[in-house]
Design a protein around this motif. Structure first.
Motif, PDB file in Angstrom:
ATOM      1  N   LEU A   4       0.859  -1.174   0.000  1.00 31.45           N
ATOM      2  CA  LEU A   4       0.000   0.000   0.000  1.00 31.45           C
ATOM      3  C   LEU A   4       0.896   1.225   0.000  1.00 31.45           C
ATOM      4  O   LEU A   4       1.793   1.333   0.839  1.00 31.45           O
ATOM      5  N   VAL A   5       0.680   2.132  -0.953  1.00 28.99           N
ATOM      6  CA  VAL A   5       1.494   3.340  -1.063  1.00 28.99           C
ATOM      7  C   VAL A   5       0.603   4.545  -0.839  1.00 28.99           C
ATOM      8  O   VAL A   5      -0.462   4.675  -1.455  1.00 28.99           O
ATOM      9  N   TYR A   6       1.030   5.426   0.052  1.00 33.15           N
ATOM     10  CA  TYR A   6       0.340   6.689   0.300  1.00 33.15           C
ATOM     11  C   TYR A   6       1.402   7.779   0.312  1.00 33.15           C
ATOM     12  O   TYR A   6       2.193   7.855   1.250  1.00 33.15           O
ATOM     13  N   VAL A   7       1.472   8.560  -0.755  1.00 36.71           N
ATOM     14  CA  VAL A   7       2.464   9.608  -0.968  1.00 36.71           C
ATOM     15  C   VAL A   7       3.872   8.995  -0.865  1.00 36.71           C
ATOM     16  O   VAL A   7       4.307   8.324  -1.779  1.00 36.71           O
ATOM     17  N   ASP A   9       4.814   7.101   1.959  1.00 34.31           N
ATOM     18  CA  ASP A   9       4.755   6.067   2.989  1.00 34.31           C
ATOM     19  C   ASP A   9       4.302   4.756   2.357  1.00 34.31           C
ATOM     20  O   ASP A   9       3.446   4.744   1.472  1.00 34.31           O
ATOM     21  N   LEU A  10       4.866   3.668   2.823  1.00 28.28           N
ATOM     22  CA  LEU A  10       4.534   2.347   2.300  1.00 28.28           C
ATOM     23  C   LEU A  10       4.153   1.417   3.435  1.00 28.28           C
ATOM     24  O   LEU A  10       4.745   1.462   4.509  1.00 28.28           O
ATOM     25  N   ILE A  11       3.195   0.548   3.152  1.00 28.02           N
ATOM     26  CA  ILE A  11       2.896  -0.570   4.043  1.00 28.02           C
ATOM     27  C   ILE A  11       3.130  -1.817   3.203  1.00 28.02           C
ATOM     28  O   ILE A  11       2.600  -1.939   2.098  1.00 28.02           O
ATOM     29  N   LEU A  12       3.906  -2.727   3.725  1.00 35.48           N
ATOM     30  CA  LEU A  12       4.218  -3.962   3.031  1.00 35.48           C
ATOM     31  C   LEU A  12       3.919  -5.114   3.971  1.00 35.48           C
ATOM     32  O   LEU A  12       4.370  -5.119   5.123  1.00 35.48           O
ATOM     33  N   THR A  13       3.159  -6.086   3.483  1.00 36.51           N
ATOM     34  CA  THR A  13       2.843  -7.242   4.306  1.00 36.51           C
ATOM     35  C   THR A  13       2.692  -8.468   3.414  1.00 36.51           C
ATOM     36  O   THR A  13       2.515  -8.351   2.204  1.00 36.51           O
ATOM     37  N   LEU A  36      10.271   1.022   9.594  1.00 38.37           N
ATOM     38  CA  LEU A  36       9.804   1.417  10.922  1.00 38.37           C
ATOM     39  C   LEU A  36       9.256   0.242  11.727  1.00 38.37           C
ATOM     40  O   LEU A  36       8.705   0.432  12.800  1.00 38.37           O
ATOM     41  N   GLY A  37       9.364  -0.968  11.194  1.00 38.95           N
ATOM     42  CA  GLY A  37       8.908  -2.145  11.931  1.00 38.95           C
ATOM     43  C   GLY A  37       7.413  -2.350  11.810  1.00 38.95           C
ATOM     44  O   GLY A  37       6.798  -2.002  10.807  1.00 38.95           O
ATOM     45  N   GLU A  38       6.848  -2.915  12.867  1.00 37.72           N
ATOM     46  CA  GLU A  38       5.413  -3.223  12.858  1.00 37.72           C
ATOM     47  C   GLU A  38       4.581  -1.950  12.734  1.00 37.72           C
ATOM     48  O   GLU A  38       4.879  -0.935  13.362  1.00 37.72           O
ATOM     49  N   LEU A  39       3.526  -2.059  11.952  1.00 35.41           N
ATOM     50  CA  LEU A  39       2.622  -0.938  11.718  1.00 35.41           C
ATOM     51  C   LEU A  39       1.728  -0.711  12.939  1.00 35.41           C
ATOM     52  O   LEU A  39       1.152  -1.652  13.482  1.00 35.41           O
ATOM     53  N   ASN A  40       1.638   0.532  13.377  1.00 35.21           N
ATOM     54  CA  ASN A  40       0.727   0.900  14.460  1.00 35.21           C
ATOM     55  C   ASN A  40      -0.291   1.935  14.013  1.00 35.21           C
ATOM     56  O   ASN A  40      -1.427   1.925  14.464  1.00 35.21           O
ATOM     57  N   TYR A  41       0.145   2.842  13.133  1.00 30.01           N
ATOM     58  CA  TYR A  41      -0.756   3.902  12.682  1.00 30.01           C
ATOM     59  C   TYR A  41      -0.390   4.271  11.251  1.00 30.01           C
ATOM     60  O   TYR A  41       0.784   4.399  10.915  1.00 30.01           O
ATOM     61  N   PHE A  42      -1.383   4.412  10.419  1.00 27.24           N
ATOM     62  CA  PHE A  42      -1.233   4.860   9.040  1.00 27.24           C
ATOM     63  C   PHE A  42      -2.353   5.856   8.840  1.00 27.24           C
ATOM     64  O   PHE A  42      -3.429   5.652   9.404  1.00 27.24           O
ATOM     65  N   PRO A  43      -2.173   6.930   8.090  1.00 19.44           N
ATOM     66  CA  PRO A  43      -3.157   8.022   8.047  1.00 19.44           C
ATOM     67  C   PRO A  43      -4.619   7.596   8.246  1.00 19.44           C
ATOM     68  O   PRO A  43      -5.247   7.038   7.361  1.00 19.44           O
TER      69      PRO A  43
END
Length: 192
Positions: A4-7, A9-13, A36-43
């Motif tokens: 997932l790409v937002y500007v 920032d990326l989330i990869l799983t 940044l390791g495990e995801l806790n908050y994304f916009p």
């Protein structure tokens, strides 16, 4: 693997650690990245790790919408829509269409973790071009429902067994103005 790409920032799983490491390595060779390791908050999206999965919600975002709509002190509603609501365009126009669109747009983003408001938000979204006072009352009803359920979200867990299940429904001449029929369907990959 999901990306997932937002500007910037990326989330990869994904479920293959080796593929994830390889992909991150390829990204790092091309771009300056920081893991940044495990995801806790994304916009607008909060992630909580549980013993058997993940819980995703948007409670802070929901409270921000209520605050922006000046409905933090509103009385909660038990459902997102009243049973007797009818969506027609033949009534008094709502004066602030920009405000209406802003709130409905925010509700559309909230649907990421709130499938319980999907139908109601879909209905009010059909009148973004010319909302009426009745449509705005329906939006306020959705907001009152969110007031009582702002901590709702989605829980994902590792299934032991899975099955495919589908539902469909049709409503003959549902639209009161065009008499067009509507239909819907849901396909679930159930985890048992």
């Amino acid at each position: 693997m999901y990306l997932l790409v937002y500007v910037d920032d990326l989330i990869l799983t994904g479920n293959d650690p080796n593929a994830l490491k390889s992909f991150i390595s390829c990204l790092h060779n091309e771009f300056a990245i920081k893991d940044l390791g495990e995801l806790n908050y994304f916009p607008g999206l909060e992630v909580t790790y549980t013993s058997n999965g993940l819980f995703l919600n948007q409670s802070k975002y929901a409270l921000d919408i209520l605050s922006r709509a000046k409905m933090l002190d509103a009385k909660p509603a038990p459902t997102p829509l009243s049973t007797n609501v009818s969506f027609v365009s033949a009534s008094e126009s709502f004066s602030d269409t920009t405000y209406y669109r802003s709130i409905v747009g925010a509700l559309q983003y909230l649907m990421i973790t709130r499938p319980d408001i999907l139908y109601a938000v879909n209905q009010v979204s059909q009148f973004l071009h010319a909302p009426t006072i009745d449509h705005f009352q329906a939006v306020k009803r959705i907001l009152r429902y969110i007031k009582g359920t702002f901590a709702y979200g989605l829980h994902y867990s590792q299934p032991e067994h899975t099955s495919l299940l589908g539902y469909s429904d049709a409503d003959l001449a549902r639209c009161l103005e065009t008499r067009r029929s509507t239909y819907g369907y849901s396909i679930f990959w159930e985890a048992i």
